[in-house]
Design a protein around this motif. Sequence first.
Motif, mmCIF file in Angstrom:
data_model
loop_
_atom_site.group_PDB
_atom_site.id
_atom_site.type_symbol
_atom_site.label_atom_id
_atom_site.label_comp_id
_atom_site.label_asym_id
_atom_site.label_seq_id
_atom_site.Cartn_x
_atom_site.Cartn_y
_atom_site.Cartn_z
ATOM 1 N N GLN A 120 0.829 -1.202 0.000
ATOM 2 C CA GLN A 120 0.000 0.000 0.000
ATOM 3 C C GLN A 120 0.861 1.249 0.000
ATOM 4 O OE1 GLN A 120 -3.426 0.086 -0.338
ATOM 5 N NE2 GLN A 120 -2.956 2.254 -0.658
ATOM 6 N N TRP A 121 1.954 1.223 0.763
ATOM 7 C CA TRP A 121 2.880 2.361 0.769
ATOM 8 C C TRP A 121 3.433 2.607 -0.631
ATOM 9 C CZ3 TRP A 121 8.074 1.550 -0.511
ATOM 10 C CH2 TRP A 121 8.886 2.681 -0.421
ATOM 11 N N LEU A 122 3.792 1.529 -1.322
ATOM 12 C CA LEU A 122 4.331 1.665 -2.673
ATOM 13 C C LEU A 122 3.287 2.241 -3.617
ATOM 14 C CD1 LEU A 122 6.440 1.226 -4.849
ATOM 15 C CD2 LEU A 122 5.727 -1.168 -4.992
ATOM 16 N N LEU A 123 2.054 1.777 -3.494
ATOM 17 C CA LEU A 123 0.985 2.287 -4.365
ATOM 18 C C LEU A 123 0.737 3.773 -4.114
ATOM 19 C CD1 LEU A 123 -1.545 -0.695 -4.197
ATOM 20 C CD2 LEU A 123 -0.031 -0.067 -6.099
ATOM 21 N N ASN A 124 0.809 4.180 -2.843
ATOM 22 C CA ASN A 124 0.638 5.602 -2.515
ATOM 23 C C ASN A 124 1.752 6.444 -3.118
ATOM 24 O OD1 ASN A 124 -1.669 5.028 -1.055
ATOM 25 N ND2 ASN A 124 -0.592 4.886 0.905
#
Length: 237
Positions: free
Chosen positions: A193-197
Amino acid sequence: MLMDFTRISVELVIGFFSLFIITQLLGKTQITQITPFDFISALVLGELVGNALYDNEIGVEKIIYSLALWGLLIYLLERITQKWRKTRGFLEGRPSIVIHKSVINKKELKKAKLDIDQLRHLLRSKGVFSLREIEYALLETDGTVSVMKKHPYDAPTNQESNIPPQNVTLPVPIISDGEILTENLDEYNLSEQWLLNELKKTGHRTPKNIIYAEWEEGKPIFFMPFSEEDRKINLSK
């Protein structure tokens, strides 16, 4: 006698151009990034032509068939590794971190069937004669070693230039061919999720738009998007 020379000449010419066509189809990596399997494949291709030259029972059609079949198998293998990322580790192998933060990884050395002396030989070929200079060393799939030196020993020598010491970090690939490398994220306690953000901040909504991305501690993520042509191909699949 004349017939023998004529037969050898015809088979040699056909074998020459057949090998040339096969190497062009397989790509330049057969030479520049040769793996053990590529090396064996090159030997087999050469043997197929060489043996046929001195065997009267092997005709031109058998030479062409053998070369075509072997070349097709190698080509299919290359296409599989290009299309399905998960097959690359099994079919091509993965780089091994043999020195991690100045510590030799004996487990990886054992897997690669290398001892310390062989490792030092590979490092000397890269101009590194002392292990104290190394922060990271990776054994590549073609048997060579890639080295990242500690900051004081990096060329030009930072110690001699009186440059303040800095932490040496290793770039980690986190997206490859549009796919998130979850195993690398997990290794460094990074979430998907951090990467997608972070990806959305660059204007890209999905990892499928990214051909390669790498994370390095203390630095912004490096994103390399697909070219427009490649993106259209991906969307059409």
